[in-house]
Design a protein around this motif. Structure first.
Motif, mmCIF file in Angstrom:
data_model
loop_
_atom_site.group_PDB
_atom_site.id
_atom_site.type_symbol
_atom_site.label_atom_id
_atom_site.label_comp_id
_atom_site.label_asym_id
_atom_site.label_seq_id
_atom_site.Cartn_x
_atom_site.Cartn_y
_atom_site.Cartn_z
ATOM 1 N N VAL A 80 0.874 -1.084 0.073
ATOM 2 C CA VAL A 80 -0.053 0.156 0.106
ATOM 3 C C VAL A 80 0.780 1.188 0.106
ATOM 4 O O VAL A 80 1.835 1.514 0.748
ATOM 5 C CB VAL A 80 -0.747 -0.035 1.358
ATOM 6 C CG1 VAL A 80 -1.723 1.243 1.447
ATOM 7 C CG2 VAL A 80 -1.652 -1.044 1.229
ATOM 8 N N PHE A 81 0.550 2.225 -0.822
ATOM 9 C CA PHE A 81 1.566 3.334 -1.000
ATOM 10 C C PHE A 81 0.528 4.581 -0.929
ATOM 11 O O PHE A 81 -0.250 4.666 -1.866
ATOM 12 C CB PHE A 81 2.274 3.564 -2.283
ATOM 13 C CG PHE A 81 3.210 2.257 -2.385
ATOM 14 C CD1 PHE A 81 4.596 2.515 -1.702
ATOM 15 C CD2 PHE A 81 3.089 1.167 -2.951
ATOM 16 C CE1 PHE A 81 5.467 1.356 -1.821
ATOM 17 C CE2 PHE A 81 3.923 0.085 -2.985
ATOM 18 C CZ PHE A 81 5.298 0.248 -2.289
ATOM 19 N N TYR A 82 0.667 5.448 -0.080
ATOM 20 C CA TYR A 82 -0.210 6.578 0.022
ATOM 21 C C TYR A 82 0.272 7.712 -1.019
ATOM 22 O O TYR A 82 1.389 7.631 -1.271
ATOM 23 C CB TYR A 82 -0.287 7.410 1.215
ATOM 24 C CG TYR A 82 -0.529 6.489 2.481
ATOM 25 C CD1 TYR A 82 -1.494 5.407 2.263
ATOM 26 C CD2 TYR A 82 -0.034 6.930 3.776
ATOM 27 C CE1 TYR A 82 -1.810 4.804 3.506
ATOM 28 C CE2 TYR A 82 -0.529 6.137 4.944
ATOM 29 C CZ TYR A 82 -1.517 5.015 4.718
ATOM 30 O OH TYR A 82 -1.643 4.190 6.081
ATOM 31 N N VAL A 83 -0.547 8.259 -1.680
ATOM 32 C CA VAL A 83 -0.332 9.366 -2.496
ATOM 33 C C VAL A 83 -1.111 10.463 -2.310
ATOM 34 O O VAL A 83 -2.283 10.733 -1.756
ATOM 35 C CB VAL A 83 -0.307 9.155 -4.036
ATOM 36 C CG1 VAL A 83 0.679 7.970 -4.195
ATOM 37 C CG2 VAL A 83 -1.805 8.199 -4.307
ATOM 38 N N ALA A 84 -1.182 11.574 -3.096
ATOM 39 C CA ALA A 84 -1.871 12.871 -2.606
ATOM 40 C C ALA A 84 -3.164 12.898 -3.156
ATOM 41 O O ALA A 84 -4.103 13.409 -2.790
ATOM 42 C CB ALA A 84 -0.880 13.997 -3.068
ATOM 43 N N THR A 85 -3.350 12.430 -4.712
ATOM 44 C CA THR A 85 -4.696 12.817 -5.401
ATOM 45 C C THR A 85 -4.637 11.379 -6.035
ATOM 46 O O THR A 85 -3.985 10.357 -6.343
ATOM 47 C CB THR A 85 -4.483 13.688 -6.303
ATOM 48 O OG1 THR A 85 -3.428 13.124 -7.396
ATOM 49 C CG2 THR A 85 -4.047 15.070 -5.640
ATOM 50 N N GLY A 86 -6.039 11.038 -6.519
ATOM 51 C CA GLY A 86 -6.499 10.045 -7.330
ATOM 52 C C GLY A 86 -5.688 10.140 -8.613
ATOM 53 O O GLY A 86 -5.281 9.147 -9.123
ATOM 54 N N THR A 87 -5.541 10.978 -9.316
ATOM 55 C CA THR A 87 -4.683 11.413 -10.419
ATOM 56 C C THR A 87 -3.344 10.768 -9.871
ATOM 57 O O THR A 87 -2.793 10.130 -10.988
ATOM 58 C CB THR A 87 -4.754 12.880 -10.830
ATOM 59 O OG1 THR A 87 -5.956 13.273 -11.185
ATOM 60 C CG2 THR A 87 -3.717 12.912 -12.037
ATOM 61 N N ALA A 88 -2.671 11.034 -9.003
ATOM 62 C CA ALA A 88 -1.339 10.423 -8.843
ATOM 63 C C ALA A 88 -1.446 8.960 -8.699
ATOM 64 O O ALA A 88 -0.780 8.301 -8.950
ATOM 65 C CB ALA A 88 -0.743 11.134 -7.481
ATOM 66 N N ALA A 143 1.254 17.263 -12.635
ATOM 67 C CA ALA A 143 2.147 16.457 -11.684
ATOM 68 C C ALA A 143 1.309 15.846 -10.596
ATOM 69 O O ALA A 143 1.645 15.496 -9.614
ATOM 70 C CB ALA A 143 3.104 17.544 -10.999
ATOM 71 N N ALA A 144 -0.030 15.872 -11.018
ATOM 72 C CA ALA A 144 -0.922 15.067 -9.963
ATOM 73 C C ALA A 144 -1.023 15.697 -8.563
ATOM 74 O O ALA A 144 -1.141 15.275 -7.621
ATOM 75 C CB ALA A 144 -0.693 13.534 -9.923
ATOM 76 N N GLN A 145 -0.783 17.111 -8.200
ATOM 77 C CA GLN A 145 -0.711 17.707 -6.943
ATOM 78 C C GLN A 145 -1.537 18.752 -6.843
ATOM 79 O O GLN A 145 -1.574 19.504 -5.951
ATOM 80 C CB GLN A 145 0.375 18.505 -7.274
ATOM 81 C CG GLN A 145 2.006 17.605 -7.257
ATOM 82 C CD GLN A 145 2.353 17.178 -5.984
ATOM 83 O OE1 GLN A 145 1.827 17.627 -4.918
ATOM 84 N NE2 GLN A 145 3.441 16.261 -5.932
ATOM 85 N N LEU A 146 -2.965 18.544 -7.812
ATOM 86 C CA LEU A 146 -4.042 19.595 -7.356
ATOM 87 C C LEU A 146 -4.974 18.843 -6.716
ATOM 88 O O LEU A 146 -5.751 17.751 -6.869
ATOM 89 C CB LEU A 146 -4.573 19.710 -8.680
ATOM 90 C CG LEU A 146 -5.955 20.681 -8.627
ATOM 91 C CD1 LEU A 146 -5.809 22.017 -7.797
ATOM 92 C CD2 LEU A 146 -6.440 20.786 -10.029
ATOM 93 N N PHE A 147 -5.128 19.409 -5.244
ATOM 94 C CA PHE A 147 -5.982 18.444 -4.552
ATOM 95 C C PHE A 147 -7.512 18.980 -4.713
ATOM 96 O O PHE A 147 -7.740 19.928 -4.927
ATOM 97 C CB PHE A 147 -5.514 19.184 -2.824
ATOM 98 C CG PHE A 147 -4.660 18.445 -2.238
ATOM 99 C CD1 PHE A 147 -4.415 17.161 -1.969
ATOM 100 C CD2 PHE A 147 -3.331 19.371 -1.823
ATOM 101 C CE1 PHE A 147 -3.492 16.757 -1.232
ATOM 102 C CE2 PHE A 147 -2.268 18.755 -1.295
ATOM 103 C CZ PHE A 147 -2.069 17.582 -0.983
#
Lengths: 353, 353, 353, 353
Positions: free
Chosen positions: C54-62, D231-235
């Protein structure tokens, strides 16, 4: 064997090879910095009736990719015809080398972007950060379908580019074939119409390897040397490209070679029509002929060592089960004898049916 | 003018150009798929005494960048000498084209990586996700300093590569010069030592444009065609490269040309020593001579139209204010007469002091 | 105001926020290395009945972009539905962050990939170096159209993935909504069907910011920490994600919240049907309702401060000039009272017509 | 246990967590488009006494990488201190996410770039296409060495940036600690000195996850939304960041927390000095203390569950074999009692020697 597979199956014209021999000895500055390099750049300027920036690269794919890289923006989307080389034949190089661009396709008959659809598409791209934004338009001249945009058709695309502030790129892998077809000047087919960046291809028209990015606004060229070098596209012994272009432009060789290829293509089309052996998709405008043949004819030609490509059927194209779309390409190297021989094979097949 | 600036200032050897003429007519499959292409690939196999995968690319920078791309991993760091071409002369192409790699430098005398420092550096890279991880090692043969790794020295680097499971790359832009210097076989200088990937350069040694990535383990080559194509490095008329290599390898031309360049470089060094006009940094082992000249001599030679590079002073290198480090390069094209003339100019300058 | 715009307009469930407060004091190892982080990873394992990475990331796009990056190959093409989030809503992040991938779209009704078309498309991608090669398949569960792939439908896609050796990715931005809809276990909806990588989204279902990449084969996860870090997606105070997931999974909160959203969406659909105020495109299967409203109704609702999106009309979708496709989304926060109020507005509008 | 490992081992200040609870219910526009988001952006403007563009991102690494991406050019090289976070701790994210930048390091005492060396380095980068070109300068405030650039020192760097037309970036992961140390205003430490782009970090100073890129010239910010999204950084639920900043800035909480951390760090330094247990590398200027301890003391502290980092010895730093460089970090969460306890352990160890 009879060769109609592609114009890149031909080698180089003797004048091109001879020029390499002429320029082989002695020393010259590498990296496009020698007198010959500069003379050729000036020659480009004369041909285009304008001071232009010229950058040699290794392949047509490189020319397209790096030209688009120059104007690429984050989230940027290039609009191109769905059959464009940058869409179907470059393994993602424009996206990869630009580091950021994506390509969205626009349909249109005869391999050309439909201006109405293009405008609608660009209008729908309102710059929303999730969707990305329109970034550039790319047209191919002559097209992959063997057709040629008329000057008016280029105007129509250029008007949209201008309205939305989008740079306009021309993939000129078969630039000379289109030019000869339109019987206009290089300037009239490019910057006078609104083209900003041109991939100028000479390889398919009798050179060994001679591709250049031509930028019509030199003031916007300052990033390009870095774009080219970091993409590993800066030749050291650049005179080997310059020597080719030197011969290519001399005595209008380039136009002569393209004229040959176009004429032969027309002859191939005539042979097909006269022998009633297949139905032409369209009248060829450059050096490519697209024809629907009965599969039995295809088999027969293959057996006789005639080399050509069976072409994928485009979407919405009606074709019978026992038919096959085929592409025949003429090059500077193709001869009237080749066509006569092909014609005979078509006739023979008709006779044997 | 007397030319000692770089081996890429020379053009092409007549045999190379002639081969282009020989192969210019007729048709052949593009994209490295023709008989000549395949024959040349087999020839590479004979030369390296092993079945190898060979991929032509446009430049030495491309060869280095794409060879490293093949083995690149996320967070990966390539270890190279601080004077390596990939570090100082490629505008970031290896980083850019690999999409991910960074380069960390390792010092060492004479342009060669010091094995002790290399091991310590790799040991210090413990795979921490913040710092990144060691990914590959790259050595240059012959080096940018005009030296040549001995077989034992390559062994020492290869042992570290093996211990840490790192692919080992050789930048062979001047491969032939090194080979002739070591008097060993290509196999002995490469895969028998543990080299996995080789940038095989022929451009500097008498070709127009002939660079190839050689992979010694064909089973690991399957991604490379895509890596090359998406980097816009796949030539269509590939025979123009094959024709060059065909002549290059025939009758051991390549070794002969490298031998000439190396010998002439030794002669230049002798001329400098005998005229006591400067101090050699080191005995040249390939075709490059590095010498510290009095600035007055540099001025005098410039005046006499002798072309050579003033070289940046390396870190920790002692040099007087009125001195200048200079580089003289010999190529296949440089003649004994050139050296004699240079020698005379050096003598004259000594006389006039 | 009545809010039906999107589930990301809602804030966080009180239990999520409370958990942040609970875990706020004291010290813990950063970068997903603390006990709480590990406990949550184990909890994922229990939920999926399998040891998972499991790896957390900031967004669903990420999550989508980095999951695909893990399996990306040079020249690789991801197959996805033309309405997929990775296609239309991520500004090219999957292409950009993978450094190499392109996306090709496959059509299909109800927002789902049609298996027949998918197979045909993959078969047509024969690995030709010019066109690129199929690299992965991505499906969205629940889809952007508010539908849910049945287990059999996932099987059909997975069979193609298996036949062609393509990794299979699931974009689970609304994973819980789909799970509740299918009434199956997380394992049954994922790896038991052949899913290799999952973007597990919790943000839309009551968390502040809780997105994770779940890899079902831990042995293939070793590159991921570097992929995440170089994409700047490694949180330092990772417990702020863990604390959210801890509460999310506790007492099956996540399923309860998704159940609420799905039920409310069904209620919205019923309200529309009962008031005969529009025609539903389809019966909602998750928490999204797509309906064609008369434009006059849209205007009326806007006036009454009902917030929802006017949705772009899909290709080949018949709609009258005075109609508008609209999307209503329910979240854990939407109430029966909201629906009752909406229902009343619809009735009023019917009465006033 | 006594915690001095890093400021990211602490959780969040109660006021930060409380603010999340306060803002959790109700609906708000996602993607930084709600009233709270806008209010916080205005608050940034008040704090910096200037209209600024503020973009939230997920991590400090993202802030640095994307700020530099905004100004990145092909062949571009960023100048930074060799110990900078972007150099040693970001796994190549700035290079990767910018798609093109490389980083060259400049030495200098106390973790600060030496202006003399910087100027010399930039001067040596003459834009040669092989070497690449200077593109930006990045400084860290407070530095990784626990020091703080004085306003005059920033001026010296900024003068070079201005002379060569290079954008100037400040990595402010510990911005508040530096600000409190200098006792100046945010404006005085940034744009009034010539800083163009700031990575504004709040995570280390009591937030859960609150990082922002601040651009001082809003007219140059138009590409940033796309740079961030791709960059998939937009919350989506951006209010969870805004809620943190809202509390962070309220009643000068941020300055208070930084003041605590700095003061405690000074206390730690005093404890070490008074107990004569080690030698401080330098007087701490922010919240980090670097000290050389006898290895026996390190072992003793480890045994007593004191948590701190053993730090890699910098180049050219003299240290005895039985010594170890150590880093102690204070956060808003560290207490006088913690220091008293540490002090006691140091005294005990002195007594037992």
């Amino acid at each position: 064997m009879l060769h109609f597979a592609s114009d890149n199956w031909a080698g180089a014209h003797p004048a091109i090879t001879k020029s390499l021999a002429t320029h082989a000895s002695g020393y010259s500055k590498p990296y496009s910095d020698d007198e010959l390099d500069k003379a050729v750049e000036r020659r480009f300027g004369e041909i285009f009736e304008r001071d232009v920036a010229v950058f040699y690269v290794a392949t047509g794919t490189a020319a397209n990719s790096l030209a688009l890289s120059l104007v690429g923006k984050p989230g940027g989307i290039v609009l191109a015809h769905r059959e464009a080389h940058i869409v179907v034949d470059e393994c993602g190089a424009p996206e990869f080398l630009s580091g950021q661009l994506r390509i969205a396709t626009v349909d249109g008959a005869e391999g050309k972007i439909d201006p109405g659809r293009l405008r609608k598409k660009v209008e729908s791209m309102d710059g929303d950060v999730h969707a990305g934004r329109a970034n550039a338009i790319s047209i191919t001249q002559a097209t992959e379908a063997g057709t040629v945009y008329s000057l008016e058709e280029i105007d129509a695309i250029a008007a949209i580019a201008k309205d939305f502030g989008l740079p306009l790129h021309m993939d000129g892998a078969r630039f000379a074939n289109a030019l000869v077809s339109l019987k206009c000047t290089p300037a009239e087919m490019t910057w006078k119409r609104g083209i900003d960046m041109l991939s100028f291809g000479a390889t398919k028209n009798g050179c060994w390897c001679a591709e250049a990015v031509v930028l019509f606004d030199k003031t916007k060229a300052s990033d390009f040397p870095y774009i080219r070098k970091r993409a590993a596209q800066l030749f050291s012994k650049s005179r080997f490209i310059s020597a080719q272009f030197d011969a290519y432009f001399r005595d209008a060789l380039w136009l002569e070679l393209a004229h040959i290829a176009n004429t032969i293509a027309a002859d191939i089309a005539s042979a097909i029509t006269q022998t009633k052996s297949g139905r032409l998709i369209r009248k060829p405008q450059s050096n490519e002929v697209f024809v629907v043949f009965p599969k039995s004819l295809v088999a027969s030609l293959n057996e006789k060592d005639v080399v050509f490509y069976e072409w994928p059927t485009p979407a919405n194209f009606e074709i019978a089960k026992d038919e096959q779309l085929c592409r025949f390409v003429a090059s500077f190297h193709t001869t009237r004898e080749d066509v006569a021989e092909l014609s005979k094979l078509l006739e023979d097949w008709q006779g044997q049916k």
